[in-house]
Design a protein around this motif. Structure first.
Motif, short mmCIF file in Angstrom:
data_model
loop_
_atom_site.label_atom_id
_atom_site.label_comp_id
_atom_site.label_asym_id
_atom_site.label_seq_id
_atom_site.Cartn_x
_atom_site.Cartn_y
_atom_site.Cartn_z
N THR A 82 0.83 -1.20 0.00
CA THR A 82 0.00 0.00 0.00
C THR A 82 0.87 1.26 0.00
OG1 THR A 82 -1.59 -1.27 1.27
CG2 THR A 82 -1.95 1.11 1.15
N ILE A 83 1.99 1.20 0.73
CA ILE A 83 2.89 2.36 0.76
C ILE A 83 3.40 2.67 -0.65
CG2 ILE A 83 5.15 3.17 1.59
CD1 ILE A 83 4.61 1.51 4.16
N LEU A 84 3.83 1.63 -1.36
CA LEU A 84 4.32 1.85 -2.73
C LEU A 84 3.20 2.40 -3.62
CD1 LEU A 84 6.65 -1.15 -3.67
CD2 LEU A 84 7.16 0.97 -2.47
N LYS A 85 2.00 1.84 -3.48
CA LYS A 85 0.89 2.28 -4.33
C LYS A 85 0.53 3.74 -4.04
CE LYS A 85 -1.09 -1.98 -5.82
NZ LYS A 85 -1.84 -3.15 -5.44
N MET A 86 0.66 4.15 -2.78
CA MET A 86 0.37 5.55 -2.44
C MET A 86 1.44 6.46 -3.03
SD MET A 86 -1.36 5.50 1.34
CE MET A 86 0.06 4.83 2.16
N ILE A 87 2.71 6.02 -2.99
CA ILE A 87 3.78 6.84 -3.57
C ILE A 87 3.56 7.01 -5.07
CG2 ILE A 87 6.27 6.89 -4.08
CD1 ILE A 87 6.72 5.46 -1.38
N ASP A 88 3.05 5.97 -5.72
CA ASP A 88 2.82 6.02 -7.16
C ASP A 88 1.48 6.68 -7.50
OD1 ASP A 88 3.41 5.67 -9.79
OD2 ASP A 88 2.91 3.55 -9.88
N GLY A 89 0.69 7.02 -6.48
CA GLY A 89 -0.59 7.66 -6.75
C GLY A 89 -1.68 6.70 -7.18
N LEU A 90 -1.47 5.40 -7.00
CA LEU A 90 -2.47 4.42 -7.41
C LEU A 90 -3.54 4.24 -6.34
CD1 LEU A 90 -0.18 1.66 -9.01
CD2 LEU A 90 -1.62 3.33 -10.19
N THR A 91 -3.16 4.58 -5.09
CA THR A 91 -4.10 4.48 -3.98
C THR A 91 -4.08 5.82 -3.23
OG1 THR A 91 -3.63 2.12 -3.74
CG2 THR A 91 -4.60 3.21 -1.84
N PRO A 92 -5.24 6.39 -2.96
CA PRO A 92 -5.25 7.68 -2.25
C PRO A 92 -4.89 7.50 -0.78
CG PRO A 92 -7.49 6.91 -2.63
CD PRO A 92 -6.59 5.94 -3.33
N LEU A 93 -4.31 8.56 -0.20
CA LEU A 93 -3.97 8.55 1.22
C LEU A 93 -5.20 8.91 2.03
CD1 LEU A 93 -1.25 9.37 -0.38
CD2 LEU A 93 -0.53 10.33 1.80
N THR A 94 -5.34 8.32 3.21
CA THR A 94 -6.42 8.74 4.11
C THR A 94 -5.98 9.99 4.86
OG1 THR A 94 -6.95 6.41 4.38
CG2 THR A 94 -8.02 7.95 5.88
N GLY A 95 -4.68 10.05 5.19
CA GLY A 95 -4.16 11.23 5.87
C GLY A 95 -2.67 11.36 5.64
N GLY A 96 -2.12 12.55 5.93
CA GLY A 96 -0.70 12.77 5.78
C GLY A 96 -0.34 13.21 4.37
N SER A 97 0.97 13.20 4.07
CA SER A 97 1.38 13.66 2.75
C SER A 97 2.61 12.89 2.27
CB SER A 97 1.70 15.15 2.80
OG SER A 97 2.87 15.34 3.57
N ILE A 98 2.72 12.81 0.97
CA ILE A 98 3.91 12.25 0.34
C ILE A 98 4.44 13.31 -0.61
CG2 ILE A 98 4.80 10.49 -1.23
CD1 ILE A 98 2.67 8.59 -0.11
N THR A 99 5.70 13.73 -0.41
CA THR A 99 6.25 14.76 -1.27
C THR A 99 7.56 14.29 -1.89
OG1 THR A 99 7.23 15.76 0.67
CG2 THR A 99 5.20 16.76 -0.15
N PHE A 100 7.84 14.86 -3.05
CA PHE A 100 9.11 14.58 -3.73
C PHE A 100 9.96 15.85 -3.67
CE2 PHE A 100 5.91 11.84 -5.64
CZ PHE A 100 6.53 10.60 -5.57
N GLU A 101 11.26 15.64 -3.54
CA GLU A 101 12.14 16.80 -3.46
C GLU A 101 13.30 16.60 -4.43
OE1 GLU A 101 13.73 17.30 0.48
OE2 GLU A 101 15.31 18.60 -0.31
N PRO A 102 13.42 17.37 -5.49
CA PRO A 102 12.54 18.47 -5.87
C PRO A 102 11.20 17.95 -6.41
CG PRO A 102 14.16 18.09 -7.58
CD PRO A 102 14.50 17.15 -6.46
N SER A 103 10.18 18.79 -6.28
CA SER A 103 8.84 18.33 -6.66
C SER A 103 8.57 18.53 -8.14
CB SER A 103 7.78 19.08 -5.84
OG SER A 103 7.91 20.46 -6.06
N SER A 104 9.41 19.39 -8.78
CA SER A 104 9.23 19.53 -10.22
C SER A 104 10.59 19.44 -10.91
CB SER A 104 8.55 20.85 -10.56
OG SER A 104 9.48 21.91 -10.46
#
Lengths: 272, 260
Positions: A65-87
């Motif tokens: 589930t963690i991997l799927k949330m990082i890939d955006g395949l499963t929505p998060l119920t709470g919290g955030s996942i960010t990439f650095e740099p984000s763009s």
């Protein structure tokens, strides 16, 4: 937190982004029950650019589930996942455990490997074919370009999936128990292959497994997760490894680590 | 492979020869009324003659009637398949009332469409169109139900996530993953439709008709030409064999990558 603390301040040189999970929570509604099932409870975890991290934990602890949330395949119920740099938005490649259902049965090996580029909209046929040929060779599938997935063994199908995701040239590679459905011998072969390939890549790789040995052998860093709700039991880095598999599993370092992880997971009343 | 095909062909030929042999003997020996049950040799010669020179005074022969029937069956089937696939995909992919659509189709399926024919004839006339609509409708039901199930299963499989993982839009999920995965189920529906189209081809020509193979069979019975009647009935069987074989070949080609 048990075990060594990971130093987040020294980035490795890589074009990959860092990934930060902050307070990530995931719950599922259960049929006929008022209370939701909490899979992941406010998980904090960071991955540095170019790091090869293995995530090990008992089945059903929410690793996938963690991997799927990082890939955006499963929505998060709470919290955030960010990439650095984000763009620019990082390119993420996902290797699924269930290789037979992850491949298009009506496409040849060649076309399956081109699939990611096709989805991305790479219009040039020759460009797609060249990329596919390069990675088909890298995973050792030359000569099988025109075969259909059903004509291949499980290990070869997983190689096709690997070539497909590599041809996409991702900044981040997420691997969800990629060898979990393979028999022991093929798994060993694939572990050597993936180690060879990943060493040449220098990308952030998150490799989920329930196999402690696999996690220690492949990972520069290993994160051990608890059973539901997932939280970090321990998180440690291992020194640069030059030894072969046989030497490694015979070493004291390996045995100490193995016992440490095993006892942590065992204490939780669940075996990995 | 070729050897087994030969042996199977030989066995079939022997069985057919035996059946026709017994029939020929029973008829020639007058064990039955030879007029009502003419021997197969007579059925053969009379039917071949009727291809271009029918026993009725004016009008087209059996070949023309076969052409009419085949045209109606193929046109109706094609329309049913195309509309069924489009309907099934649209309903299950976009609007999600697939289950309602399936219930509705399951409700309509057992109603013999042939009952609509007299009404249809009143609306669109006695020609080809009424028969084509009946065949298309029945084909549509089979193909639509199968398409809905095929798309539903495909939606729940892993491949859509693969497309999303590569940054694909939902349109690409449908085009690159779901449709491909649904193909075997759609082909299964089209195959069921072949059978029902052949049955309805003849059945629809038994009612309020002026031509076609079904009409010819009925007309020969009424006009007391039993040999031509049997011949035409055998033609229906032969058409079924031809269409079954043709579709099987098509199916084998389409499904080659999917099947072991």
């Amino acid at each position: 937190m048990v075990g060594d603390l990971v130093d987040m301040t020294t980035p490795k040189t890589s074009s990959s982004p860092a990934i930060h999970l902050k307070g990530v929570t995931k719950t599922y509604a259960r049929r006929g029950q008022d209370e939701d099932l909490k899979i992941i409870d406010s998980l904090d975890l960071s991955f540095r650019p170019g790091e090869l991290v293995t995530i090990v934990g008992p089945s059903g602890c929410g690793k996938s589930t963690i991997l799927k949330m990082i890939d955006g395949l499963t929505p998060l119920t709470g919290g955030s996942i960010t990439f650095e740099p984000s763009s620019p938005k990082p390119r993420i490649g996902f290797v699924f455990q269930d290789y037979s259902n992850a491949l298009a049965p009506w496409k040849t090996v060649q076309k399956n490997v081109e699939f990611g580029l096709e989805i991305e909209g790479v219009a040039s046929r020759t460009e797609r074919a060249e990329a596919a040929a390069r990675y088909i060779e890298m995973v050792g599938l030359e000569g099988f370009e025109k075969a259909y997935p059903r004509e291949l063994s499980g290990g070869m199908q997983q190689r096709v999936q690997l070539a497909r995701v590599l041809a996409f040239e991702p900044d981040v590679l997420l691997m969800d128990e990629p060898f979990g459905s393979l028999d022991a011998q093929i798994r060993r072969v694939m572990q050597e292959e993936i180690r060879r390939i990943l060493e040449s890549l220098d990308r952030t790789v998150l490799f989920v497994t329930h196999d402690i040995e696999e996690s220690l052998y492949l990972g520069d860093r290993t994160v051990v997760l608890d059973h539901r709700p997932a939280r970090v039991l321990t998180d440690f880095e291992q020194g640069e490894r030059t030894s072969s598999y046989e030497e490694f599993v015979a070493s004291n370092e390996f045995r100490t680590r193995y016992n440490q992880v095993w006892s942590l997971l065992q204490r939780r009343g669940d075996h990995a | 492979m070729t050897k087994s095909v030969w042996i199977r062909g030989l066995k079939t030929a022997i069985v057919l020869a035996a059946i026709f042999g017994v029939w020929e003997y029973v008829s020639r020996a007058e064990m039955v009324n030879q007029f009502l049950f003419p021997p197969p040799t007579q059925v053969f010669t009379d039917t071949v003659a009727a291809f271009t020179d029918p026993p009725y005074r004016s009008g087209d022969g059996l070949l023309f009637q076969i052409g009419k029937s085949v045209y109606r069956a193929v046109a109706g089937w094609l329309i049913g398949v195309v509309v069924g696939v489009v309907f099934g995909v649209v309903v299950e992919w976009w609007n999600k009332p697939g289950s309602v659509a399936i219930s509705l189709l399951e409700f309509l399926r057992p109603i013999p469409v042939i009952l609509f024919l007299p009404v249809l004839v009143l609306v669109v006339g006695i020609g080809d169109l009424s028969r084509i609509i009946v065949i298309a409708w029945a084909s549509f039901i089979f193909v639509a139900i199968n398409t809905i199930f095929g798309v539903r299963t495909a939606k729940q499989s892993l491949l859509p996530d693969v497309v999303r993982s590569f940054g694909g839009t939902e349109t690409l999920v449908l085009r690159r993953a779901v449709l491909g995965l649904a193909v075997p189920q759609i082909v299964a529906g089209a195959r069921q439709a072949v059978g029902v189209a052949l049955v309805l081809m003849v059945a629809s020509e038994l009612i309020l008709s002026t031509d076609g193979l079904g009409w010819f069979i009925l007309f020969m019975r009424r006009s007391l030409f039993p040999a031509e009647m049997y011949g035409a009935i055998l033609m229906v069987g032969i058409l079924g064999l031809i269409f079954g074989t043709l579709f099987q070949r098509l199916q084998k080609r389409i499904l080659a990558p999917y099947l072991d």
